[in-house]
Design an enzyme around this catalytic site. Structure first.
Site, PDB file in Angstrom:
ATOM      1  N   GLU A  32      10.099   0.842  10.978  1.00  0.00           N
ATOM      2  CA  GLU A  32      11.463   2.695  10.655  1.00  0.00           C
ATOM      3  C   GLU A  32      10.373   3.540  10.844  1.00  0.00           C
ATOM      4  O   GLU A  32       9.137   4.241  10.025  1.00  0.00           O
ATOM      5  CB  GLU A  32      10.960   2.355   9.257  1.00  0.00           C
ATOM      6  CG  GLU A  32      12.201   0.688   9.087  1.00  0.00           C
ATOM      7  CD  GLU A  32      13.678   0.692   9.938  1.00  0.00           C
ATOM      8  OE1 GLU A  32      14.108   2.536  10.246  1.00  0.00           O
ATOM      9  OE2 GLU A  32      14.106   0.309  10.007  1.00  0.00           O
TER      10      GLU A  32
ATOM     11  N   LYS B  73       1.051  -1.441   0.012  1.00  0.00           N
ATOM     12  CA  LYS B  73       0.452   0.082  -0.483  1.00  0.00           C
ATOM     13  C   LYS B  73       0.951   1.439  -0.313  1.00  0.00           C
ATOM     14  O   LYS B  73       1.366   1.751   0.924  1.00  0.00           O
ATOM     15  CB  LYS B  73      -0.854  -0.006   1.789  1.00  0.00           C
ATOM     16  CG  LYS B  73      -1.776   1.363   0.968  1.00  0.00           C
ATOM     17  CD  LYS B  73      -2.125   1.683   2.463  1.00  0.00           C
ATOM     18  CE  LYS B  73      -1.754   3.009   2.981  1.00  0.00           C
ATOM     19  NZ  LYS B  73      -1.672   3.674   2.511  1.00  0.00           N
TER      20      LYS B  73
ATOM     21  N   GLU C 123       9.211  15.988  16.955  1.00  0.00           N
ATOM     22  CA  GLU C 123       9.474  16.043  14.871  1.00  0.00           C
ATOM     23  C   GLU C 123       8.183  16.848  14.606  1.00  0.00           C
ATOM     24  O   GLU C 123       6.783  17.008  14.385  1.00  0.00           O
ATOM     25  CB  GLU C 123       8.623  13.742  14.685  1.00  0.00           C
ATOM     26  CG  GLU C 123       9.808  14.465  13.134  1.00  0.00           C
ATOM     27  CD  GLU C 123       8.907  12.720  12.450  1.00  0.00           C
ATOM     28  OE1 GLU C 123       8.309  12.241  13.067  1.00  0.00           O
ATOM     29  OE2 GLU C 123      10.139  12.745  11.510  1.00  0.00           O
TER      30      GLU C 123
ATOM     31  N   CYS D  87      13.440  11.293   7.398  1.00  0.00           N
ATOM     32  CA  CYS D  87      13.116  10.690   8.152  1.00  0.00           C
ATOM     33  C   CYS D  87      14.595  10.947   9.034  1.00  0.00           C
ATOM     34  O   CYS D  87      14.309  10.797  10.521  1.00  0.00           O
ATOM     35  CB  CYS D  87      12.799   9.160   8.229  1.00  0.00           C
ATOM     36  SG  CYS D  87      13.839   8.601   7.383  1.00  0.00           S
TER      37      CYS D  87
END
Ligand code: NAP
Ligand code: MG
Length: 498
Positions: free
Chosen positions: A250, A175, A385, A284
């Site tokens: 991750e 996906k 973040e 990231c």
């Protein structure tokens, strides 16, 4: 005219069973619809898993070197189509063109790495504790792999997942992120052209809540690979835990660059600029914090601010653009909310802090490179973040204090230190709690043949990339071969024959 993207199930491009669709637009020119995409749900996923389960029986019997050769062919076609893919990525994801080319190159490198692994898919052998007996291990595929991807590396990340899974003998259902379905569809065109058999690769487009959850809940999926936010990652681990699926996660980061008083300041500025504002801060591994020794703080800040203000913001497909848009409006709003939070927390905004709307950029989601100084450890700006071009600078008095600040966050993906002192560099390697540490280079720049991943809330102990990704997609089979012709008992027959 916008393209149409269907699902790819059991060797055929098909509409979602519901007939529903959604649009993918350009972050740089939001009025432009790039493609109309099948909006799928559980029924489509279940059909894809059924096809993958069936195809697994044959695919696992194809010799691993042959599977490798097919992936080598995938790499060759990607080389031919690299520029076309990169141009499309600049449109669909908004990554500047040089970085888009890099993203595609990472996929090519990953294909060729898998090609090579096809000739060294080694197990181990070991002498037995008993005479006339030998022990060994083999790697076996798991079955159907489910993959859920983010939008920020629209080619590299899907290839990191699909190629090693396929080489290992798994079939798959993937996906893509709803923001970047076009790139994965193009990868499918390439894999089909290379000759990957029907049912082995299946693509299901649609929202995380429906398609993602259906992947998590399907009992015939044996391993899930997810890259995305820590929040969704926790949900995935808990749902997949119910059926004891293997799960590789991750997740997020709050990466930092340490700059010591003996650093090459110009080099550290180069690294910070690329680390913080490359891909508009949406990696990231992006540099989100600079932890800097007070002795060089002012010089560094002055130079970095000048450079950031000179960055050319513009259309990502123009060769001279330094900074492209962020992915969508809600990302822009989230990024700006951190500018407000930073101001309220008493940090000093020295540049940026607003949407950039000049000229044709008014039609997209551009944000100025933003730098805060006087950022306090444990403030929200320092801890959370942001995933945009926002950099926090934290002043420290010593190396030990820098290590304390770098580690005092929930994440642990990437880190770096600029210093000429070998002792400090080695202490940093030892003491920073992160999966990756660079010495005298920025926090970004992973190479596909090295393990990639992080500690703490960044993941659950797996590493994509390199040789370690194959641990995610395989199970070990241990084999004992007894050629003594008699019953030998491990741990019980302990005497040595005289
Ligand atoms: P995200 O919001 O967590 O989404 C990631 C994927 O999960 C998307 O495909 C999303 O689908 C899907 N999803 C959302 N809700 C779901 C649910 N309930 N069940 C199953 N799937 C669901 O992350 P993102 O915004 O795409 O990406 C940014 C994040 O990824 C950042 O936190 C970044 O640090 C992280 N990231 C980490 C790495 C790494 O290797 N550590 C690499 C890149 C990015 P939709 O697109 O349809 O919403
Ligand atoms: Mg889009």
């Amino acid at each position: 005219m916008a393209e149409t993207i269907k699902n790819f199930i059991n060797g055929k491009w098909v509409d979602a069973k519901s007939g529903d669709t959604f649009e993918t637009r350009m972050p740089a020119k939001w009025n432009e619809v790039l493609a109309v995409v099948a909006k799928s749900d559980k029924e489509d996923v279940d059909e894809a898993v059924k096809a993958a389960k069936k195809a697994f029986k044959k695919w696992k019997k194809v010799p691993v070197a042959k599977r490798g050769e097919l992936l080598g062919k995938v790499g060759d076609i990607m080389v031919e189509r690299k520029e076309e893919l990169a141009q499309l990525m600049a449109k669909e994801m908004g990554k500047i063109i040089s970085e888009s080319r890099g993203d595609v190159q990472e996929g090519i490198d990953t294909a060729y790495y898998a090609f090579g692994e096809g000739r060294r898919f080694f197990g181990k052998t070991s002498p037995s504790e008993l005479p006339n007996k030998i022990n060994m291990t083999f790697l076996r595929p798991i079955g159907v792999a489910g993959m859920i991807c983010p939008w920020n590396f629209p080619v590299a990340i899907p290839t990191w997942k699909m190629f090693p899974a396929l080489l290992s003998g798994n079939t798959l259902v993937i996906k893509p992120a709803s923001d970047t379905p076009l790139m994965v569809a193009k990868l499918f065109d390439i894999m089909i052209e290379a000759g990957i058999p029907d049912g082995v690769i299946n693509l299901v487009n649609g929202p995380g809540s429906a398609v993602g959850n259906a992947i998590l809940e399907n009992p015939d999926i044996g391993v899930i690979s997810f890259t995305g936010s820590s929040e969704v990652g926790k949900h995935i681990a808990s749902v997949a835990g119910q059926s004891l699926k293997k799960v590789s996660l991750e997740l997020g980061g709050k990466n930092a660059q340490i700059v010591m008083d003996d650093a090459d300041i110009d080099l550290a500025v180069d690294g910070a600029l690329f680390g913080a504002f490359g891909t508009a801060g949406q990696r990231c591994t992006a540099t989100s914090r600079i932890i800097i020794h007070e002795a060089v703080h002012d010089e560094f800040v002055e130079k970095l601010k000048n450079r950031a203000e000179k960055m050319k913001i513009g259309m990502p497909w123009n060769e001279d653009t330094d900074l492209g848009p962020v992915i969508n409006e809600s990302a822009l709003k989230k990024i700006h909310s951190y500018t407000e939070i930073g101001k309220k927390e008493g940090a000093t905004l020295i540049t940026g802090g607003e949407q950039y709307k000049e000229g044709e950029c008014a039609g997209g989601w551009f944000y100025r490179p933003t730098i805060f100084t006087n950022v306090k450890p444990f403030s929200r700006l320092e801890q959370e973040e942001i995933f945009g071009p926002v950099l926090s600078i934290i002043k420290v008095k010593s190396f030990d204090e820098a290590i304390e600040v770098i580690n005092d966050v929930q994440y642990g993906l990437s880190s770096c230190i600029y210093t000429k002192n070998i002792n400090n560099a080695m202490h940093a390697v030892e003491d920073i709690d992160s999966g990756i540490t660079y010495i005298n280079g920025p926090t970004i720049g992973a190479e596909c043949h090295m393990p990639f991943g992080g500690v703490k809330s960044t993941g659950n102990g797996h590493r994509e990339g390199g040789w370690t990704v194959y641990e995610i997609y395989t199970e070990q089979k241990t084999v004992y071969i007894d050629y003594s012709g008699k019953l030998q008992k491990a741990q019980i027959d302990t005497s040595i024959e005289k």
